[in-house]
Structure formats: C-alpha cells, structure tokens
Design a protein around this motif. Sequence first.
Motif, mmCIF file in Angstrom:
data_model
loop_
_atom_site.group_PDB
_atom_site.id
_atom_site.type_symbol
_atom_site.label_atom_id
_atom_site.label_comp_id
_atom_site.label_asym_id
_atom_site.label_seq_id
_atom_site.Cartn_x
_atom_site.Cartn_y
_atom_site.Cartn_z
ATOM 1 N N LEU A 30 0.912 -1.236 -0.039
ATOM 2 C CA LEU A 30 -0.040 0.039 0.137
ATOM 3 C C LEU A 30 0.782 1.425 0.045
ATOM 4 N N THR A 31 1.947 1.247 0.769
ATOM 5 C CA THR A 31 2.631 2.483 1.018
ATOM 6 C C THR A 31 4.020 2.667 0.275
ATOM 7 N N GLY A 32 4.556 1.321 -0.038
ATOM 8 C CA GLY A 32 5.739 1.079 -0.814
ATOM 9 C C GLY A 32 7.177 1.199 0.021
ATOM 10 N N GLU A 33 6.485 1.439 1.453
ATOM 11 C CA GLU A 33 7.861 1.414 2.424
ATOM 12 C C GLU A 33 8.392 0.214 2.395
ATOM 13 N N MET A 34 9.772 0.227 2.342
ATOM 14 C CA MET A 34 10.770 -0.879 2.117
ATOM 15 C C MET A 34 10.868 -1.461 3.472
ATOM 16 N N ALA A 35 10.515 -2.749 3.564
ATOM 17 C CA ALA A 35 10.600 -3.609 4.742
ATOM 18 C C ALA A 35 12.025 -4.386 4.812
ATOM 19 N N TYR A 36 12.526 -4.773 3.720
ATOM 20 C CA TYR A 36 13.591 -5.614 3.382
ATOM 21 C C TYR A 36 14.352 -5.462 2.065
ATOM 22 N N TYR A 37 15.735 -5.231 2.168
ATOM 23 C CA TYR A 37 16.473 -4.945 0.995
ATOM 24 C C TYR A 37 17.790 -5.821 1.122
ATOM 25 N N GLN A 38 18.348 -6.551 0.402
ATOM 26 C CA GLN A 38 19.556 -7.165 0.413
ATOM 27 C C GLN A 38 20.388 -7.685 -0.838
ATOM 28 N N SER A 39 21.501 -7.742 -1.010
ATOM 29 C CA SER A 39 21.887 -8.352 -2.363
ATOM 30 C C SER A 39 22.634 -9.703 -1.776
ATOM 31 N N TYR A 40 22.737 -10.599 -2.833
ATOM 32 C CA TYR A 40 23.171 -11.937 -2.650
ATOM 33 C C TYR A 40 23.983 -12.080 -3.777
ATOM 34 N N PHE A 41 25.083 -13.226 -3.548
ATOM 35 C CA PHE A 41 25.667 -13.631 -4.830
ATOM 36 C C PHE A 41 26.075 -15.209 -4.496
ATOM 37 N N ASP A 42 25.391 -16.021 -5.650
ATOM 38 C CA ASP A 42 25.399 -17.266 -5.786
ATOM 39 C C ASP A 42 24.809 -17.874 -4.475
ATOM 40 N N GLU A 43 23.730 -17.481 -3.963
ATOM 41 C CA GLU A 43 23.058 -18.162 -2.715
ATOM 42 C C GLU A 43 22.002 -19.223 -3.443
ATOM 43 N N SER A 44 21.936 -20.302 -2.551
ATOM 44 C CA SER A 44 21.099 -21.124 -3.079
ATOM 45 C C SER A 44 19.535 -21.196 -2.021
ATOM 46 N N CYS A 45 19.825 -20.640 -0.917
ATOM 47 C CA CYS A 45 18.628 -20.694 -0.190
ATOM 48 C C CYS A 45 18.667 -19.433 0.706
ATOM 49 N N ILE A 46 17.927 -18.394 0.655
ATOM 50 C CA ILE A 46 17.751 -17.355 1.467
ATOM 51 C C ILE A 46 16.735 -17.338 2.286
ATOM 52 N N VAL A 47 17.044 -16.974 3.778
ATOM 53 C CA VAL A 47 15.892 -16.705 4.695
ATOM 54 C C VAL A 47 16.035 -15.187 5.293
ATOM 55 N N VAL A 48 14.920 -14.960 5.146
ATOM 56 C CA VAL A 48 14.682 -13.456 5.599
ATOM 57 C C VAL A 48 13.764 -13.572 6.901
ATOM 58 N N ASP A 49 14.182 -12.917 7.939
ATOM 59 C CA ASP A 49 13.385 -12.913 9.183
ATOM 60 C C ASP A 49 12.474 -11.856 9.110
ATOM 61 N N MET A 50 11.300 -12.022 9.020
ATOM 62 C CA MET A 50 10.167 -10.780 8.992
ATOM 63 C C MET A 50 9.376 -10.456 10.157
ATOM 64 N N SER A 51 10.201 -11.246 11.589
ATOM 65 C CA SER A 51 9.445 -10.919 12.848
ATOM 66 C C SER A 51 9.686 -9.291 12.972
ATOM 67 N N GLY A 52 8.663 -8.708 13.523
ATOM 68 C CA GLY A 52 8.754 -7.096 13.846
ATOM 69 C C GLY A 52 8.374 -6.614 12.680
ATOM 70 N N THR A 53 7.891 -6.994 11.594
ATOM 71 C CA THR A 53 7.372 -6.371 10.241
ATOM 72 C C THR A 53 5.745 -6.137 10.918
ATOM 73 N N LYS A 54 5.120 -5.025 10.669
ATOM 74 C CA LYS A 54 4.030 -4.727 10.857
ATOM 75 C C LYS A 54 2.772 -5.766 10.001
ATOM 76 N N VAL A 55 1.673 -5.892 10.576
ATOM 77 C CA VAL A 55 0.649 -6.526 9.883
ATOM 78 C C VAL A 55 0.207 -5.709 8.450
ATOM 79 N N GLY A 56 0.239 -6.660 7.295
ATOM 80 C CA GLY A 56 -0.147 -6.066 6.272
ATOM 81 C C GLY A 56 0.087 -6.838 4.947
ATOM 82 N N ASP A 57 -0.063 -6.444 3.749
ATOM 83 C CA ASP A 57 0.317 -7.033 2.496
ATOM 84 C C ASP A 57 1.528 -6.556 1.847
#
Length: 76
Positions: A30-57
Amino acid sequence: MACYDVGDSKLFIDIPVPCGTLTVSVSDSLTGEMAYYQSYFDESCIVVDMSGTKVGDYVLEISIGETLLLGGFSIE
C-alpha cells in the motif's frame, strides 16, 4: 520458489540454479515502504526474518540481472 512461514515469521527463497548477483526486496504493497533489501551472490537458499514487521500485504521482488520476479504475501 518462495514461501512465507507464518509460525516462524520467515520468508524462504530457494534459488535452484546459481545465478550470480541477485537482489531481494520486500515492500509494503500500500505505501511502498521498504521492509527489507539485500543483495546476495550465488546463494541457493535465502532466509529473511520478517519478525517485527507490521501486519499488512507485501510485495516480494527478486532481481536477477534484467529479470524481475514479483510475488505477494500477507503478514497477519
């Protein structure tokens, strides 16, 4: 493939083939506010911890070179 685990508040992203540099971003749909941003190199599995992120889409964007993959998920 990407999936959000509601119980653990984690976003799992599997990259089946090495693809060099990729960027993962998660933003509020809705707002376009960035909750997470990261670059990776040759990763096969990425885990992003979203705890603490507000309720929403949210919009997940995975950028690999000139390819942009989009998906959406909700945090309740």
